[in-house]
Design a protein around this motif. Structure first.
Motif, short mmCIF file in Angstrom:
data_model
loop_
_atom_site.label_atom_id
_atom_site.label_comp_id
_atom_site.label_asym_id
_atom_site.label_seq_id
_atom_site.Cartn_x
_atom_site.Cartn_y
_atom_site.Cartn_z
N VAL A 146 44.74 53.62 36.42
CA VAL A 146 44.29 52.23 36.30
C VAL A 146 43.05 51.99 37.15
O VAL A 146 42.09 51.33 36.73
N ARG A 147 43.07 52.57 38.35
CA ARG A 147 41.94 52.40 39.26
C ARG A 147 40.67 52.99 38.64
O ARG A 147 39.59 52.39 38.68
N ASN A 148 40.83 54.18 38.06
CA ASN A 148 39.67 54.83 37.46
C ASN A 148 39.16 54.05 36.25
O ASN A 148 37.95 53.91 36.06
N VAL A 149 40.09 53.55 35.47
CA VAL A 149 39.70 52.80 34.27
C VAL A 149 38.89 51.56 34.66
O VAL A 149 37.88 51.24 34.04
N PHE A 150 39.35 50.90 35.70
CA PHE A 150 38.66 49.67 36.11
C PHE A 150 37.39 49.97 36.91
O PHE A 150 36.49 49.17 36.97
N LYS A 151 37.39 51.13 37.55
CA LYS A 151 36.26 51.44 38.41
C LYS A 151 35.07 51.96 37.61
O LYS A 151 33.93 51.68 37.91
N VAL A 203 59.73 58.77 39.91
CA VAL A 203 59.25 57.40 39.70
C VAL A 203 58.02 57.14 40.57
O VAL A 203 57.02 56.54 40.13
N LEU A 204 58.10 57.63 41.80
CA LEU A 204 56.97 57.45 42.73
C LEU A 204 55.71 58.12 42.18
O LEU A 204 54.61 57.56 42.21
N LEU A 205 55.90 59.35 41.65
CA LEU A 205 54.77 60.09 41.09
C LEU A 205 54.15 59.34 39.91
O LEU A 205 52.93 59.23 39.80
N VAL A 206 55.02 58.83 39.06
CA VAL A 206 54.53 58.08 37.89
C VAL A 206 53.71 56.88 38.35
O VAL A 206 52.63 56.61 37.83
N PHE A 207 54.21 56.20 39.38
CA PHE A 207 53.49 55.03 39.89
C PHE A 207 52.14 55.43 40.47
O PHE A 207 51.13 54.78 40.23
N VAL A 208 52.13 56.52 41.25
CA VAL A 208 50.88 56.96 41.87
C VAL A 208 49.86 57.35 40.80
O VAL A 208 48.69 56.93 40.84
N ILE A 209 50.34 58.14 39.82
CA ILE A 209 49.43 58.58 38.76
C ILE A 209 48.94 57.38 37.97
O ILE A 209 47.75 57.25 37.66
N GLY A 210 49.85 56.48 37.68
CA GLY A 210 49.47 55.26 36.96
C GLY A 210 48.45 54.45 37.73
O GLY A 210 47.46 53.96 37.16
#
Lengths: 244, 213
Positions: free
Chosen positions: A105-110, A94-101
């Motif tokens: 998201v950061r890249n998409v917005f950046k 779950v932690l990995l999924v959150f980190v990857i997500g």
């Protein structure tokens, strides 16, 4: 005063075990107070009903099943920690999924913000016609054409994560495909194609491969241009469908 | 002494008499024996507590099959943790604490399942889950036995709607007849808290069982 007394007596009655003798004061109070007497009767009745539920017996095969369970546990002792390990693995997943997500998201917005930043910078630094101090450019009748591009992106002054409003703003780009790169070593070129002399190793590269089943495949690697070299046609454009 | 007389009167064989006298062995001694690998001692412990624990968990969860499973899990935990058992408190307190924790965990699991279950919207309730208390039909029944059965069922349902923190002390006190002190040790809380929770639980039950009082 009377209410307080009732509360005290009710508490006393509540804490007594069924059938236990009540104190003289409580008995006296119950004789006088109808409400408390009613409370006591209802409470006693309720406790009798609840107490009458009795004990439910375990099934006859209880011992047998327990022995089987203990025997299974003894056999699978190595897996005692499996539930804990499974929980840990699930947590890590779950932690990995959150980190990857979060990264995605950061890249998409950046990304649009960065692109917009570049576009804005390019626009604000006003690309003036570049003066290339070479003979060739002087000879060119048509200078590099300026292309006006309309961008639908907005300059990046927005807060991170917020999608900027769309503002149409013209961007100016310059086509350098026909111009020659600057001479870095200070030596003036003597001819049109003598700026960066290319040796044979920089010629286009062709490689034929046989995949062992009679199918020949050809790979063309065009010469890489760094600006002053004439851009060659991509060999793939003329290759057959079998070539890649 | 009374026990001895009874056994003699029954005319059992001496070996059997000895076996029956061993029933008086303390729970602590049985657990000590279990620790050394004596399976019979553990079997004796199980036979002493299986009904009490099953019944207690059943009253807590209102699900007999689940209660049997949890009772077995309780004994499995006692067996596994026999090495770590401390004699600072009674064995009954110890085993009831394990059973309470398991029952409360089960109730919480059910609550979570109930929260996340979407299929529950489309399924009929099979009665296994604790549901909102339904007031009984107030019309009198002729048969006394039927009345008793109905009343017991209503009490059980009413108990199963109590919040778990009120349910456990009420069952331990009013169904199992344990002392406030022991309940406080089982639930690892103060005696005052136990008394206040039992009082509140009875208040809730009085409201729900109004038709039977």
């Amino acid at each position: 005063m009377r209410k307080t007394n009732c509360e005290v007596i009710r508490q006393e009655l509540d804490e007594l075990a069924l059938g236990e003798t009540i104190s003289a004061a409580a008995a006296e109070h119950l004789r006088e107070c109808v409400e408390c007497r009613e409370f006591n009767e209802k409470q006693t009745r309720l406790r009798q009903i609840v107490g009458g539920l009795g004990t439910v017996s375990a099934p006859p095969d209880f011992d047998f099943r327990l022995r089987a369970r203990l025997a299974n546990d003894a056999n699978g002792a190595a897996f005692h920690f499996w539930p804990l390990a499974r929980r840990s693995l699930a947590f890590v997943a779950v932690l990995l999924v959150f980190v990857i997500g979060a990264i995605v998201v950061r890249n998409v917005f950046k990304r649009p913000v960065q692109n917009n930043q570049l576009a804005t910078d390019q626009h604000s630094t006003a690309p003036e016609p570049r003066a290339v101090p070479t003979v060739e450019q002087k000879e060119q009748p048509n200078p590099a054409p300026q292309i006006v591009v309309t961008s639908s992106d907005k300059p990046s002054q927005s807060i991170k994560g917020e999608r900027p409003p769309r503002i149409k703003r013209p961007l100016v780009a310059e086509d350098f495909s026909n111009t020659r790169a600057e001479v870095i070593n200070g030596r003036e070129p003597s001819g049109a194609f003598e700026v960066l002399p290319l040796d044979s190793s920089l010629q286009s590269f062709k490689l034929s491969l046989d995949d062992g089943r009679g199918n020949a495949r050809t790979i063309f690697v065009p010469t890489i241009s760094f600006g002053s070299q004439r851009i060659l046609q991509t060999a793939n454009q003329y290759a057959s469908k079998r070539d890649w | 002494m009374n026990t001895l007389t009874t056994i003699n009167e029954l005319g059992f064989a001496p070996a059997l008499q000895q076996e029956m006298l061993e029933d008086t062995t303390s729970d602590h001694a049985l657990l000590e024996a279990t620790r050394t690998g004596d399976q019979d001692a553990f079997a004796e412990l199980v036979s002493r507590y299986r009904n009490q624990i099953t019944s207690y968990i059943y009253r807590m969860t209102n699900d007999y099959d689940g209660a049997v499973d949890l009772a077995q899990e309780t004994f499995v935990r006692v067996y596994r943790a026999a090495d770590r058992y401390q004699r600072s408190y009674a064995f009954s307190t110890y085993i009831y604490r394990i059973a309470t924790n398991l029952a409360i965990s089960e109730l919480r699991k059910r609550k979570r399942r109930k929260l996340v279950s979407l299929t529950g919207f489309f399924q009929q309730n099979d009665g296994a889950e604790a549901k909102e208390f339904n007031p009984p039909d107030a019309r009198p029944l002729q048969d006394t036995e039927l009345v008793d059965t109905e009343r017991r069922s209503a009490v059980q349902r009413a108990i199963s709607t109590l919040p778990e923190k009120y349910r456990a002390p009420l069952i331990l006190r009013d169904v199992d007849g344990r002392s406030y002190d022991e309940i406080a040790r089982i639930l690892e809380t103060s005696e005052g808290t136990v008394k206040s929770r039992i009082s509140r639980a009875r208040g809730f039950l009085r409201e729900k069982m109004r038709a039977y009082l």
